[in-house]
Design a protein around this motif. Structure first.
Motif, PDB file in Angstrom:
ATOM      1  N   SER A   1       0.827  -1.208   0.000  1.00 25.63           N
ATOM      2  CA  SER A   1       0.000   0.000   0.000  1.00 25.63           C
ATOM      3  C   SER A   1       0.858   1.253   0.000  1.00 25.63           C
ATOM      4  CB  SER A   1      -0.918  -0.011   1.222  1.00 25.63           C
ATOM      5  OG  SER A   1      -1.677   1.179   1.275  1.00 25.63           O
TER       6      SER A   1
ATOM      7  N   ALA B   1       2.659   1.569  -3.376  1.00 17.88           N
ATOM      8  CA  ALA B   1       1.749   2.027  -4.418  1.00 17.88           C
ATOM      9  C   ALA B   1       1.470   3.517  -4.278  1.00 17.88           C
ATOM     10  CB  ALA B   1       0.446   1.236  -4.355  1.00 17.88           C
ATOM     11  N   ALA B   2       1.326   3.986  -3.042  1.00 16.41           N
ATOM     12  CA  ALA B   2       1.055   5.408  -2.805  1.00 16.41           C
ATOM     13  C   ALA B   2       2.237   6.273  -3.229  1.00 16.41           C
ATOM     14  CB  ALA B   2       0.741   5.639  -1.329  1.00 16.41           C
TER      15      ALA B   2
ATOM     16  N   GLY C   1       4.600   5.434  -5.417  1.00 14.26           N
ATOM     17  CA  GLY C   1       4.712   5.376  -6.870  1.00 14.26           C
ATOM     18  C   GLY C   1       3.690   6.258  -7.551  1.00 14.26           C
ATOM     19  N   SER C   2       2.454   6.257  -7.016  1.00 13.53           N
ATOM     20  CA  SER C   2       1.404   7.084  -7.604  1.00 13.53           C
ATOM     21  C   SER C   2       1.726   8.562  -7.471  1.00 13.53           C
ATOM     22  CB  SER C   2       0.080   6.773  -6.911  1.00 13.53           C
ATOM     23  OG  SER C   2      -0.954   7.581  -7.428  1.00 13.53           O
ATOM     24  N   GLU C   3       2.237   8.967  -6.295  1.00 20.00           N
ATOM     25  CA  GLU C   3       2.594  10.368  -6.076  1.00 20.00           C
ATOM     26  C   GLU C   3       3.750  10.788  -6.977  1.00 20.00           C
ATOM     27  OE1 GLU C   3       2.626  14.173  -4.760  1.00 20.00           O
ATOM     28  OE2 GLU C   3       1.126  12.618  -4.376  1.00 20.00           O
TER      29      GLU C   3
ATOM     30  N   ARG D   1       4.534   9.465  -9.886  1.00 19.22           N
ATOM     31  CA  ARG D   1       4.032   9.558 -11.260  1.00 19.22           C
ATOM     32  C   ARG D   1       3.293  10.876 -11.486  1.00 19.22           C
ATOM     33  NH1 ARG D   1       3.503   3.922 -10.819  1.00 19.22           N
ATOM     34  NH2 ARG D   1       1.497   4.109  -9.750  1.00 19.22           N
ATOM     35  N   ARG D   2       2.470  11.259 -10.520  1.00 17.71           N
ATOM     36  CA  ARG D   2       1.727  12.521 -10.648  1.00 17.71           C
ATOM     37  C   ARG D   2       2.684  13.712 -10.715  1.00 17.71           C
ATOM     38  NH1 ARG D   2      -2.014  10.224  -6.962  1.00 17.71           N
ATOM     39  NH2 ARG D   2      -0.948  11.250  -5.228  1.00 17.71           N
TER      40      ARG D   2
ATOM     41  N   GLU E   1       4.448  13.776 -14.139  1.00 15.48           N
ATOM     42  CA  GLU E   1       3.496  14.213 -15.174  1.00 15.48           C
ATOM     43  C   GLU E   1       3.206  15.700 -15.066  1.00 15.48           C
ATOM     44  OE1 GLU E   1       0.179  11.704 -14.497  1.00 15.48           O
ATOM     45  OE2 GLU E   1       1.130   9.918 -15.374  1.00 15.48           O
TER      46      GLU E   1
ATOM     47  N   ASN F   1       6.634   3.899 -14.515  1.00 14.55           N
ATOM     48  CA  ASN F   1       5.432   3.142 -14.873  1.00 14.55           C
ATOM     49  C   ASN F   1       5.715   1.665 -15.105  1.00 14.55           C
ATOM     50  OD1 ASN F   1       3.673   5.340 -14.764  1.00 14.55           O
ATOM     51  ND2 ASN F   1       4.140   5.955 -16.873  1.00 14.55           N
TER      52      ASN F   1
END
Length: 217
Positions: A20, A23-24, A26-28, A30-31, A34, A212
């Motif tokens: 968890s 994933a958090a 990695g998501s941050e 990526r954002r 971007e 990614n």
């Protein structure tokens, strides 16, 4: 038996927490990548008019994607003139994202460019290399080298100011006749800005692709 069951449950819960958190993160990331890519993409590039080199010079194919090497090239009689450029200090493009004037102000502080002007002739094993400072209103020669095409050695050059005044004047006219003048500044100034923008966007894209592709473990 119960101890083993509790231990297995604890390991499973710990593994899920790690997944968890990973994933958090990695998501941050990526954002963030971007977002930065969008910001750089929104920076107004130099106008097409500013990216037209002074004739008869033309842009060397692939120069924008190479870290170094010639940017401009032209023929002059039996000679080939190639010009490489560096900036005095690294500059990060402005994130103003506004009109062209604002984008220009984001890199106006670059007041000096370094030129490597190589003059070569077919069939000769050596060439003349000039290290110059390019300014909005002038070109100044720093040194002159006669180098081997196979093994360039800049230590064999001569400091321009150490030369005789008559020879210095002759070298200045020599370069001016070959189109090495202040007319190159607007194009090379804009081209370096475009190259920085191009490189930064490529970097963010590659970092995004790498992130990614990462699978949680």
């Amino acid at each position: 038996m119960w101890k083993q069951a509790f231990a297995a449950t604890a390991r499973l819960a710990s593994s899920r927490r790690r997944l968890s958190v990973s994933a958090a993160v990695g998501s941050e990331l990526r954002r963030s990548v971007e977002e930065h890519l969008r910001e750089v993409s929104n920076v107004t590039p130099p106008s097409k008019k500013k990216l037209i080199p002074p004739p008869p010079y033309s842009v060397v194919e692939g120069a924008l994607d190479r870290s170094e090497g010639p940017v401009l090239r032209r023929a002059y009689g039996e000679e080939e003139i190639s010009i490489s450029v560096r900036r005095r200090a690294f500059a990060i493009p402005s994130r103003s994202g506004g009109n062209e004037d604002e984008a220009d102000r984001g890199h106006d502080f670059i007041s000096e460019l370094y030129l490597y002007v190589n003059v070569s002739r077919h069939g000769r094993s050596n060439s003349l290399l000039f290290l110059c400072g390019l300014y909005p209103d002038a070109v100044g020669i720093h040194s002159v080298c006669l180098i081997s095409k196979q093994a360039p050695d800049l230590s064999q050059g001569r400091v321009f100011l150490a030369l005789d005044q008559q020879l210095r004047d002759a070298f200045c006219i020599y370069l001016e006749e070959r189109g090495v003048s202040k007319r190159l500044f607007p194009f090379l100034h804009s081209w370096l800005y475009l190259k920085d923008r191009h490189n930064i966007m490529n970097w963010f894209r590659k970092v995004g692709d790498f992130i990614n592709d990462i699978k949680p473990t």
